[in-house]
Design an enzyme around this catalytic site. Structure first.
Site, PDB file in Angstrom:
ATOM      1  N   GLU A  40      -7.755   2.827   8.384  1.00 37.75           N
ATOM      2  CA  GLU A  40      -6.894   3.409   7.361  1.00 37.75           C
ATOM      3  C   GLU A  40      -7.724   4.274   6.424  1.00 37.75           C
ATOM      4  OE1 GLU A  40      -3.723  -0.331   7.232  1.00 37.75           O
ATOM      5  OE2 GLU A  40      -4.580   0.424   5.365  1.00 37.75           O
ATOM      6  N   GLY A  88      -8.285   4.286   3.271  1.00 39.82           N
ATOM      7  CA  GLY A  88      -9.102   3.642   2.262  1.00 39.82           C
ATOM      8  C   GLY A  88      -9.990   2.514   2.747  1.00 39.82           C
ATOM      9  N   ILE A 131      -6.663   8.497  14.103  1.00 42.40           N
ATOM     10  CA  ILE A 131      -6.167   7.851  15.312  1.00 42.40           C
ATOM     11  C   ILE A 131      -6.167   8.843  16.486  1.00 42.40           C
ATOM     12  CG2 ILE A 131      -4.270   6.553  16.343  1.00 42.40           C
ATOM     13  CD1 ILE A 131      -5.735   5.246  13.886  1.00 42.40           C
ATOM     14  N   THR A 132      -6.902   8.506  17.528  1.00 42.49           N
ATOM     15  CA  THR A 132      -6.955   9.329  18.724  1.00 42.49           C
ATOM     16  C   THR A 132      -5.594   9.287  19.435  1.00 42.49           C
ATOM     17  OG1 THR A 132      -9.290   8.778  18.957  1.00 42.49           O
ATOM     18  CG2 THR A 132      -8.219   9.753  20.870  1.00 42.49           C
ATOM     19  N   GLU A 170     -15.575   3.823  16.264  1.00 45.68           N
ATOM     20  CA  GLU A 170     -15.562   2.432  16.746  1.00 45.68           C
ATOM     21  C   GLU A 170     -16.741   1.627  16.203  1.00 45.68           C
ATOM     22  OE1 GLU A 170     -14.307   1.492  20.709  1.00 45.68           O
ATOM     23  OE2 GLU A 170     -13.488   3.505  20.993  1.00 45.68           O
ATOM     24  N   SER A 185     -23.218   3.254  13.062  1.00 49.53           N
ATOM     25  CA  SER A 185     -24.522   2.688  13.427  1.00 49.53           C
ATOM     26  C   SER A 185     -24.895   1.553  12.477  1.00 49.53           C
ATOM     27  CB  SER A 185     -25.598   3.772  13.396  1.00 49.53           C
ATOM     28  OG  SER A 185     -25.400   4.701  14.440  1.00 49.53           O
ATOM     29  N   GLU A 186     -24.532   1.715  11.218  1.00 49.70           N
ATOM     30  CA  GLU A 186     -24.853   0.673  10.233  1.00 49.70           C
ATOM     31  C   GLU A 186     -24.095  -0.618  10.530  1.00 49.70           C
ATOM     32  OE1 GLU A 186     -26.058   4.516   8.941  1.00 49.70           O
ATOM     33  OE2 GLU A 186     -24.049   3.850   9.529  1.00 49.70           O
TER      34      GLU A 186
END
Length: 382
Positions: free
Chosen positions: A130, A132, A160-161, A366, A369-370
């Site tokens: 979302e 936020g 959103i893909t 998805e 890296s963090e």
């Protein structure tokens, strides 16, 4: 190392060749046209369904190819070598929407939706993020309130893909309190449902042929039959789906890295300076050596995660490691690819700049890296 001979042998090699031929014949001739215009080529994905690429992991009983994660990695890898945008959409369709229904749907839901998704007749979307929340998916504000045999949804999903072109979406929304890991539920929502709509297409740096937009819910009524699993299972389900999704992004990253590397290698052999090919200069040859080594390591990590997934074993750490290393490798290889091309790498006459633009999303989508480092560390101390 030939991974195709170490896994399922001839079958996997045939799948690789099929994906490679498809990408060369149906994607490469149009990739810059689609990139420049941000066209999402819906007809291409219908055609992919004929090749079995839209339901790779779906069992044959539901109209899918009935294959495993090594085959899936191979298809995403080969397509992404030519175009990261198309590879991303193949990954999102297979591992998110379709796989969520396959993994957590009941038999009625599977038989209703999977054949259409696996055949490419329908394109799927998956909504967790979302505006936020971002990495803090547990803080979502989109809600579903029970009303008789229905739930009424209000709110929105971002980035959103396939939000515009999808015929069906799996969305995770709040049905309980914030901070409650069992306070979210997954719903299947078909296009045309009253109160369910999409926003404008995002104008992106890279992955421009992969459609990205918002989903909106305005008193959207969804029947209880469209709940995946049980009320309150949504967040836990999504974490499991994202485990497999990390393999998808690792495979996507791997393909982009390979494409950027192969373009740089070809250019370094053809480009002459000071009377010889630039590959003969140590400054260039060392770059290519490091690129090839990191790609090899990324593939080993990705294939290992896929192997564990095929065996039904826990692979949270391994999937996160593969996603982290492969995505960072894709960015590094694409960056060095530009450097090897020099000024030509900064033009659209050569493929280096597109790999460079496409690669960066892999370190964000998805799970950044963090976030992958957080996941890995949590697994290390268990």
């Amino acid at each position: 190392m030939n991974y195709l001979e170490t896994e399922t042998g001839e079958t996997l090699e045939m799948i690789q060749q099929s994906a490679k031929d498809f990408a060369e014949n149906y994607i490469r001739p149009h990739l810059m046209e689609w990139d420049e215009s941000q066209k999402f080529p819906v007809e291409l994905f219908h055609k992919m369904g004929d090749y079995g690429f839209m339901g790779i992991l779906v069992p044959e009983i539901y109209g899918g190819s009935g294959l495993g994660y090594q085959e899936y990695i191979t298809v995403v890898d080969e397509i992404s070598k030519v175009c990261g945008s198309i590879g991303l959409s193949v990954a999102a369709h297979n591992s998110l929407c379709t796989n969520h229904i396959l993994t957590f749907g009941n038999e009625e839901q599977k038989h209703k939706y999977l054949p259409k998704l696996a055949s490419g007749q329908w394109i799927g979307a998956w909504g967790l993020t979302e505006t936020g929340t971002g990495s803090d998916a547990g803080g979502m504000t989109t809600t579903a309130v029970e009303d008789g045999d229905y739930f009424v949804l209000n709110g929105s999903k971002n980035f959103i893909t396939h939000a515009i072109s999808s015929e069906v979406s799996v969305v995770i929304v709040r049905t309980g309190e914030k901070g409650d890991s069992h306070g979210m539920t997954a719903f299947i929502i078909e296009k045309g449902t009253e109160g369910f709509s999409s926003g404008k297409k995002e104008n992106k740096l890279g992955m421009r042929a992969s459609e990205t937009a918002c989903l909106f819910f305005d008193n959207c009524r969804v029947h209880k039959d469209n709940i995946l699993g049980h009320v309150g299972d949504g967040f836990v389900q999504s974490l499991k789906i994202l485990d497999g999704g990390r393999i998808s992004i690792a495979a996507l990253s791997l393909g982009i890295a390979k494409g950027a590397y192969e373009a740089a290698l070809k250019y370094a052999q053809e480009r002459h300076q000071f009377g010889k090919s630039i590959i003969n200069f140590q400054g260039i040859s060392f770059k290519l050596a490091e690129m090839a080594t990191k790609i090899e390591a990324a593939e080993l990590l990705t294939r290992n995660a896929g192997n564990l997934k095929n065996q039904g074993k826990k692979m949270t750490k391994e999937g996160a490691m593969a996603k982290l290393f492969a995505s960072e490798t894709a960015v590094e290889v694409a960056t060095e690819g530009i450097q090897i091309h020099g000024g030509y790498g900064y033009t659209k006459d050569f493929p280096a700049e597109k790999y460079y633009r496409d690669a960066k999303l892999c370190t964000i989508g998805e799970g950044t890296s963090e976030i992958q480092k957080i996941v890995i560390c949590r697994e290390l101390v268990k």
